[in-house]
Design an enzyme around this catalytic site. Sequence first.
Site, PDB file in Angstrom:
ATOM      1  N   GLY A  10     -49.807 -40.291 -23.251  1.00 29.34           N
ATOM      2  CA  GLY A  10     -48.974 -41.122 -22.387  1.00 29.34           C
ATOM      3  C   GLY A  10     -48.899 -42.588 -22.716  1.00 29.34           C
ATOM      4  O   GLY A  10     -48.039 -43.291 -22.173  1.00 29.34           O
ATOM      5  N   GLU A  67     -54.781 -36.966 -25.949  1.00 24.29           N
ATOM      6  CA  GLU A  67     -53.628 -36.157 -26.389  1.00 24.29           C
ATOM      7  C   GLU A  67     -52.407 -37.031 -26.671  1.00 24.29           C
ATOM      8  O   GLU A  67     -51.371 -36.885 -26.013  1.00 24.29           O
ATOM      9  CB  GLU A  67     -53.259 -35.139 -25.297  1.00 24.29           C
ATOM     10  CG  GLU A  67     -54.306 -34.113 -25.003  1.00 24.29           C
ATOM     11  CD  GLU A  67     -53.894 -33.198 -23.847  1.00 24.29           C
ATOM     12  OE1 GLU A  67     -52.897 -33.485 -23.145  1.00 24.29           O
ATOM     13  OE2 GLU A  67     -54.581 -32.197 -23.634  1.00 24.29           O
ATOM     14  N   PRO A  68     -52.487 -37.927 -27.631  1.00 27.54           N
ATOM     15  CA  PRO A  68     -51.342 -38.805 -27.879  1.00 27.54           C
ATOM     16  C   PRO A  68     -50.233 -38.091 -28.625  1.00 27.54           C
ATOM     17  O   PRO A  68     -50.492 -37.303 -29.542  1.00 27.54           O
ATOM     18  CB  PRO A  68     -51.947 -39.894 -28.775  1.00 27.54           C
ATOM     19  CG  PRO A  68     -53.019 -39.170 -29.538  1.00 27.54           C
ATOM     20  CD  PRO A  68     -53.582 -38.146 -28.589  1.00 27.54           C
ATOM     21  N   ARG A 114     -46.389 -39.640 -28.572  1.00 26.82           N
ATOM     22  CA  ARG A 114     -45.544 -40.776 -28.930  1.00 26.82           C
ATOM     23  C   ARG A 114     -46.295 -41.847 -29.732  1.00 26.82           C
ATOM     24  O   ARG A 114     -45.770 -42.413 -30.684  1.00 26.82           O
ATOM     25  CB  ARG A 114     -45.040 -41.403 -27.605  1.00 26.82           C
ATOM     26  CG  ARG A 114     -43.921 -42.397 -27.732  1.00 26.82           C
ATOM     27  CD  ARG A 114     -43.631 -42.996 -26.347  1.00 26.82           C
ATOM     28  NE  ARG A 114     -43.318 -42.005 -25.346  1.00 26.82           N
ATOM     29  CZ  ARG A 114     -42.101 -41.502 -25.125  1.00 26.82           C
ATOM     30  NH1 ARG A 114     -41.085 -41.921 -25.853  1.00 26.82           N
ATOM     31  NH2 ARG A 114     -41.893 -40.607 -24.181  1.00 26.82           N
ATOM     32  N   ARG A 167     -32.549 -38.853 -26.548  1.00 29.68           N
ATOM     33  CA  ARG A 167     -33.313 -39.695 -25.624  1.00 29.68           C
ATOM     34  C   ARG A 167     -32.450 -40.720 -24.861  1.00 29.68           C
ATOM     35  O   ARG A 167     -32.633 -40.873 -23.652  1.00 29.68           O
ATOM     36  CB  ARG A 167     -34.476 -40.390 -26.355  1.00 29.68           C
ATOM     37  CG  ARG A 167     -35.486 -39.396 -26.939  1.00 29.68           C
ATOM     38  CD  ARG A 167     -36.729 -40.084 -27.474  1.00 29.68           C
ATOM     39  NE  ARG A 167     -37.443 -40.756 -26.429  1.00 29.68           N
ATOM     40  CZ  ARG A 167     -37.486 -42.062 -26.274  1.00 29.68           C
ATOM     41  NH1 ARG A 167     -36.895 -42.865 -27.122  1.00 29.68           N
ATOM     42  NH2 ARG A 167     -38.158 -42.582 -25.273  1.00 29.68           N
ATOM     43  N   TYR A 211     -32.847 -40.000 -21.061  1.00 29.42           N
ATOM     44  CA  TYR A 211     -33.819 -40.880 -20.397  1.00 29.42           C
ATOM     45  C   TYR A 211     -33.378 -42.343 -20.378  1.00 29.42           C
ATOM     46  O   TYR A 211     -34.219 -43.222 -20.144  1.00 29.42           O
ATOM     47  CB  TYR A 211     -35.163 -40.850 -21.152  1.00 29.42           C
ATOM     48  CG  TYR A 211     -35.791 -39.505 -21.395  1.00 29.42           C
ATOM     49  CD1 TYR A 211     -35.888 -38.553 -20.387  1.00 29.42           C
ATOM     50  CD2 TYR A 211     -36.354 -39.208 -22.637  1.00 29.42           C
ATOM     51  CE1 TYR A 211     -36.497 -37.341 -20.627  1.00 29.42           C
ATOM     52  CE2 TYR A 211     -36.974 -37.992 -22.883  1.00 29.42           C
ATOM     53  CZ  TYR A 211     -37.027 -37.065 -21.869  1.00 29.42           C
ATOM     54  OH  TYR A 211     -37.644 -35.867 -22.108  1.00 29.42           O
ATOM     55  N   CYS A 237     -18.284 -34.763 -27.823  1.00 27.22           N
ATOM     56  CA  CYS A 237     -17.319 -34.911 -26.736  1.00 27.22           C
ATOM     57  C   CYS A 237     -17.997 -35.011 -25.379  1.00 27.22           C
ATOM     58  O   CYS A 237     -17.901 -34.106 -24.545  1.00 27.22           O
ATOM     59  CB  CYS A 237     -16.333 -33.743 -26.773  1.00 27.22           C
ATOM     60  SG  CYS A 237     -15.375 -33.780 -28.275  1.00 27.22           S
ATOM     61  N   GLU A 238     -18.731 -36.058 -25.173  1.00 27.16           N
ATOM     62  CA  GLU A 238     -19.398 -36.368 -23.903  1.00 27.16           C
ATOM     63  C   GLU A 238     -19.456 -37.887 -23.835  1.00 27.16           C
ATOM     64  O   GLU A 238     -19.867 -38.518 -24.814  1.00 27.16           O
ATOM     65  CB  GLU A 238     -20.862 -35.875 -23.898  1.00 27.16           C
ATOM     66  CG  GLU A 238     -21.074 -34.415 -24.097  1.00 27.16           C
ATOM     67  CD  GLU A 238     -21.170 -33.636 -22.796  1.00 27.16           C
ATOM     68  OE1 GLU A 238     -21.147 -34.260 -21.718  1.00 27.16           O
ATOM     69  OE2 GLU A 238     -21.237 -32.410 -22.877  1.00 27.16           O
ATOM     70  N   TYR A 262     -40.066 -37.164 -29.978  1.00 31.73           N
ATOM     71  CA  TYR A 262     -39.055 -36.657 -29.048  1.00 31.73           C
ATOM     72  C   TYR A 262     -37.638 -36.904 -29.592  1.00 31.73           C
ATOM     73  O   TYR A 262     -36.719 -37.184 -28.835  1.00 31.73           O
ATOM     74  CB  TYR A 262     -39.256 -37.261 -27.641  1.00 31.73           C
ATOM     75  CG  TYR A 262     -40.675 -37.056 -27.133  1.00 31.73           C
ATOM     76  CD1 TYR A 262     -41.116 -35.791 -26.776  1.00 31.73           C
ATOM     77  CD2 TYR A 262     -41.582 -38.115 -27.067  1.00 31.73           C
ATOM     78  CE1 TYR A 262     -42.418 -35.577 -26.343  1.00 31.73           C
ATOM     79  CE2 TYR A 262     -42.893 -37.920 -26.644  1.00 31.73           C
ATOM     80  CZ  TYR A 262     -43.306 -36.645 -26.289  1.00 31.73           C
ATOM     81  OH  TYR A 262     -44.592 -36.449 -25.869  1.00 31.73           O
TER      82      TYR A 262
HETATM   83  N1  PLP Z   1     -50.396 -34.077 -23.080  1.00 30.66           N
HETATM   84  C1  PLP Z   1     -49.612 -33.397 -22.239  1.00 30.66           C
HETATM   85  C2  PLP Z   1     -50.211 -32.339 -21.380  1.00 30.66           C
HETATM   86  C3  PLP Z   1     -48.243 -33.685 -22.162  1.00 30.66           C
HETATM   87  O1  PLP Z   1     -47.457 -33.021 -21.321  1.00 30.66           O
HETATM   88  C4  PLP Z   1     -47.711 -34.709 -23.002  1.00 30.66           C
HETATM   89  C5  PLP Z   1     -46.281 -35.084 -22.943  1.00 30.66           C
HETATM   90  O2  PLP Z   1     -45.506 -34.692 -22.134  1.00 30.66           O
HETATM   91  C6  PLP Z   1     -48.567 -35.379 -23.884  1.00 30.66           C
HETATM   92  C7  PLP Z   1     -49.900 -35.039 -23.898  1.00 30.66           C
HETATM   93  C8  PLP Z   1     -48.081 -36.427 -24.818  1.00 30.66           C
HETATM   94  O3  PLP Z   1     -47.528 -37.536 -24.184  1.00 30.66           O
HETATM   95  P1  PLP Z   1     -47.185 -38.818 -25.023  1.00 30.66           P
HETATM   96  O4  PLP Z   1     -46.240 -38.424 -26.091  1.00 30.66           O
HETATM   97  O5  PLP Z   1     -46.566 -39.752 -24.047  1.00 30.66           O
HETATM   98  O6  PLP Z   1     -48.467 -39.359 -25.566  1.00 30.66           O
END
Ligand code: PLP
Length: 433
Positions: free
Chosen positions: A249, A288-289, A291, A328, A332, A358-359, A387
Site C-alpha cells: 500500500g 506485500e509491496p 506499486r 488507471r 481511478y 470509442c469512449e 496496474y
Molecule cells: N497485498 C494485498 C492483500 C493487496 O490486496 C494489495 C493490493 O491490492 C497489495 C498487497 C499491494 O498493494 P500495493 O500495490 O499498493 O503495494
Amino acid sequence: MHHFELKSGALHAEAVSLEALAQDVGTPAYVYSSATLTRHYAVLREAVDAHTAALGGPNGGEALIAYAVKANSNLSVLATLARLGCGADTVSEGEIRRALKAGVPASKIIFSGVGKTDAELGFAIDTGVRQINIESAAELDRLIAIAQDRGASPAIAIRVNPKIGAGGHAKITTGGEGDKFGVPVDEAMALYARASASPHVTPVGLACHIGSQITDLTPLEAAFRLLRSMTEELRAEGLSVERLDLGGGLGVPYVGADHASSIAASPAEYVAMAAGVLDGLNVEAAFEPGRLLAANAGILVSRVIQVTERADGRRFLVLDAAMNDLIRPAMYDAFHEVLPVRPRAGAPVAYDIVGPVCETGDTFARGRPMLPVEAGDLVIFAGAGAYGAVMASEYNSRPMVPEVLVDGERYAVIRPRPTLEEMLAREPMADWL
Ligand code: PLP
C-alpha cells in the site's frame, strides 16, 4: 529513482534507445527497467534488514518481502524479483502458478483474496504455500474441510478488517468498514480461537492490507498498532501468534508539471515505523509491496497519431495508446506524467491527451501542459509499471499491448503483441454458424 533518462536528446530505458525499441517492437508498448526493479527491491530489503530484531521473529531472521503479483505479473518481472530473493503475494491459482514458474519457492508465497475457490484452496495446500490468508468464517470452514480431506494442516493467517481505510482513491481503499476485505476485529479474534482448536489448520498470525497508493503513514501505523494489540490479546488467551502480514500500500510519487503526489514517507521511514510498532513483540513480519516495486520501473511508450485542433483553441493529442492499454486514468482518475521521447524546443502547450477508443472515458488528461509534439512523435507515460499491463484488454479489438524488459544494453519482448489474425483465431466460431 528510475532508469528512464534523456541521452543525446532522447529518452532511453537504461542503455536502450526508446526510439530504436519502438521501431523494432511497435507502439503502444510497455517497457520495464530491470535496474529500477532491482534498485527498488534493494532499497526496501535494506530498510527491512536494518530492523531484523523487531521484524525478523524470535530468531531475528529475515522478514519476508512478498511482492504483490497483481501489480505486474509478467513472468520475467517476477523472475527478476525472485532472483533477488523476493517472495510473492498472490490472489489466484494463476498467480501462484506464475510465481512458481518464475522461481519463487512455495515457502515464500502468500495466498490472499476474498473469493478463493475450493479448487484454489486445494491447490494452495498441495503446493505447500507459506500461508493462506483467510478472509471470512465461511472461507475458514471450507479450508478446514478441504484440508481434512487431504490430511493436511496448512498455515493460515486471519486477515483483519481494521475499519481503517486509506489510499489514493475510493476504489483502491480496502480496509474500510464497508469494504469486502477481511474479518471485523471481534469476529477475527473469535475466528482465530476457533481455527486454533482445529487440527486441520495451523494459525500462525494476522494479516492486514488497508489500501493502495497511501501517502500518509498515520493510517498504516494505526492498523499496525491494532495488529499488535490483537496479538497481545490472543497470546493472553494462550494462543500462538508468530507472524504479522502488514500488507502493501505504500504510495509512490506520480510527479508532473501540474501534479505532485505528496509522499509522506520513504520506504525506510515506513519500515522504521513498522519496526517501532512491533518492537519487542517477537513476530516475523511480512511486507506485500506491489506499486512500490513496479510502478516507476515501467513506462508505456506510445506514438502520436495526430494533433486535432478545434476552432475554440482546444487541442487533442490523439495517441495510439488507449484506455484498453492503460486503464488507471479512466478507472481511478489516476495521474501519469506524459513526456515526449525527443523533446522539441518551444513553450509548453495544453493538450487533452486521448486514445482512439470509442469512449469519452478514454481520456488520459485534460488541458495538460507539455512540450509541443507532432504527429509521429513518441511519448511515454511515466509510472506505468504497476496496474498497467496487467489490466490491459483487447477492447475495441485492439491487440493486447506488448511488454518489453530492458537490462542494460539488451532488451527482450516478454509478452508479444498478437497479430490481428492471431487475435481473431482465438475465437472458434460456433459450429452452427
Ligand atoms: N497485498 C494485498 C492483500 C493487496 O490486496 C494489495 C493490493 O491490492 C497489495 C498487497 C499491494 O498493494 P500495493 O500495490 O499498493 O503495494
